[in-house]
Design a protein around this motif. Structure first.
Motif, mmCIF file in Angstrom:
data_model
loop_
_atom_site.group_PDB
_atom_site.id
_atom_site.type_symbol
_atom_site.label_atom_id
_atom_site.label_comp_id
_atom_site.label_asym_id
_atom_site.label_seq_id
_atom_site.Cartn_x
_atom_site.Cartn_y
_atom_site.Cartn_z
ATOM 1 N N ALA A 81 18.800 -20.766 -8.914
ATOM 2 C CA ALA A 81 19.653 -22.168 -9.276
ATOM 3 C C ALA A 81 20.755 -20.646 -10.240
ATOM 4 N N MET A 82 20.741 -20.545 -11.328
ATOM 5 C CA MET A 82 22.295 -19.686 -11.765
ATOM 6 C C MET A 82 22.783 -18.034 -11.332
ATOM 7 N N MET A 83 21.596 -17.437 -10.119
ATOM 8 C CA MET A 83 21.915 -16.463 -9.633
ATOM 9 C C MET A 83 23.306 -17.497 -8.407
ATOM 10 N N ARG A 84 22.537 -18.142 -7.618
ATOM 11 C CA ARG A 84 23.184 -18.912 -6.721
ATOM 12 C C ARG A 84 24.318 -19.214 -7.406
ATOM 13 N N ALA B 207 23.268 -17.703 -17.983
ATOM 14 C CA ALA B 207 23.446 -15.543 -17.354
ATOM 15 C C ALA B 207 25.013 -15.840 -17.089
ATOM 16 N N GLY B 208 25.443 -14.541 -16.848
ATOM 17 C CA GLY B 208 26.992 -14.611 -16.993
ATOM 18 C C GLY B 208 27.222 -13.486 -15.960
ATOM 19 N N LEU B 209 28.666 -13.769 -15.524
ATOM 20 C CA LEU B 209 29.136 -12.894 -14.590
ATOM 21 C C LEU B 209 30.656 -12.823 -15.233
ATOM 22 N N VAL C 190 17.455 -30.033 -14.573
ATOM 23 C CA VAL C 190 17.537 -29.206 -15.043
ATOM 24 C C VAL C 190 19.370 -29.127 -14.555
ATOM 25 N N THR C 191 20.107 -29.154 -15.701
ATOM 26 C CA THR C 191 21.172 -28.988 -15.344
ATOM 27 C C THR C 191 22.307 -27.851 -15.014
ATOM 28 N N LEU C 192 23.173 -27.224 -15.129
ATOM 29 C CA LEU C 192 23.747 -25.964 -14.751
ATOM 30 C C LEU C 192 25.237 -26.467 -15.349
ATOM 31 N N ARG C 193 25.672 -25.733 -16.626
ATOM 32 C CA ARG C 193 26.966 -26.214 -16.747
ATOM 33 C C ARG C 193 27.754 -24.843 -17.531
ATOM 34 N N THR D 233 24.205 -10.362 -16.950
ATOM 35 C CA THR D 233 23.142 -10.745 -17.975
ATOM 36 C C THR D 233 22.225 -12.098 -16.317
ATOM 37 N N ILE D 234 20.816 -12.240 -17.516
ATOM 38 C CA ILE D 234 20.315 -13.651 -16.745
ATOM 39 C C ILE D 234 18.958 -13.609 -16.966
ATOM 40 N N ALA D 235 18.780 -15.132 -17.982
ATOM 41 C CA ALA D 235 17.526 -14.966 -18.637
ATOM 42 C C ALA D 235 17.121 -16.498 -18.972
#
Length: 158
Positions: free
Chosen positions: A89-92, A61-63, A4-7, A74-76
């Motif tokens: 991972a997104m929360m980190r 997710a958004g900050l 899984v990649t975060l970008r 948001t986070i989904a």
């Protein structure tokens, strides 16, 4: 497990993100206009990311960050990927971004009827600080939570 990649989220991600938004939050999903408005403030005051695998968006997710405060907007995570580490991972990444931006604290609201989400936030050190009665469109309360950040402690965020 598949990689899984975060970008960073882009306008091109909007159709997939909107589908995920509506599937995850059917009673109070954000509109396309709301999401586009959030993206329009990226990177000035916003940081939105997507999680993807094999070209498929499985989370976002958004900050929002301004001054010394940050808010998880948001986070989904797609249903079949929940409890797989994607949300964590997104929360980190959101907490790391808040630290990079110099925030002293991160705030969020979570549905009172969503114990799995509350448990994840508590894992990251968020503490309940209040309740917003009837906050969501269906009348469900929101639990307000906060986490104080220590920008000088590398890796202190989950």
């Amino acid at each position: 497990m598949t990689s899984v990649t975060l970008r960073a989220m882009t306008e091109a991600d909007m159709p997939a993100v909107l589908r995920l938004e509506q599937a995850t939050f059917p009673s109070d999903a954000w509109t396309e206009g709301m999401l586009r408005g959030e993206l329009a403030d990226q990177p000035r005051t916003r940081h939105y990311i997507v999680a993807e695998t094999d070209g498929e968006i499985i989370g976002y997710a958004g900050l929002a960050a301004a001054g010394d405060q940050a808010d998880v907007q948001t986070i989904a995570v797609r249903a079949r990927w929940r409890r797989s580490g994607v949300g964590r991972a997104m929360m980190r990444e959101l907490i790391a971004e808040a630290v990079r931006r110099g925030a002293g604290a991160v705030f969020l609201e979570v549905r009172a009827d969503n114990p799995p989400a509350r448990a994840m936030y508590e894992h990251f050190g968020f503490q309940p600080i209040g309740v917003r009665r009837g906050y969501y469109d269906d009348g469900t309360d929101a639990v307000m939570m906060m986490r104080t950040l220590q920008a000088d402690v590398e890796g202190a965020y989950g």
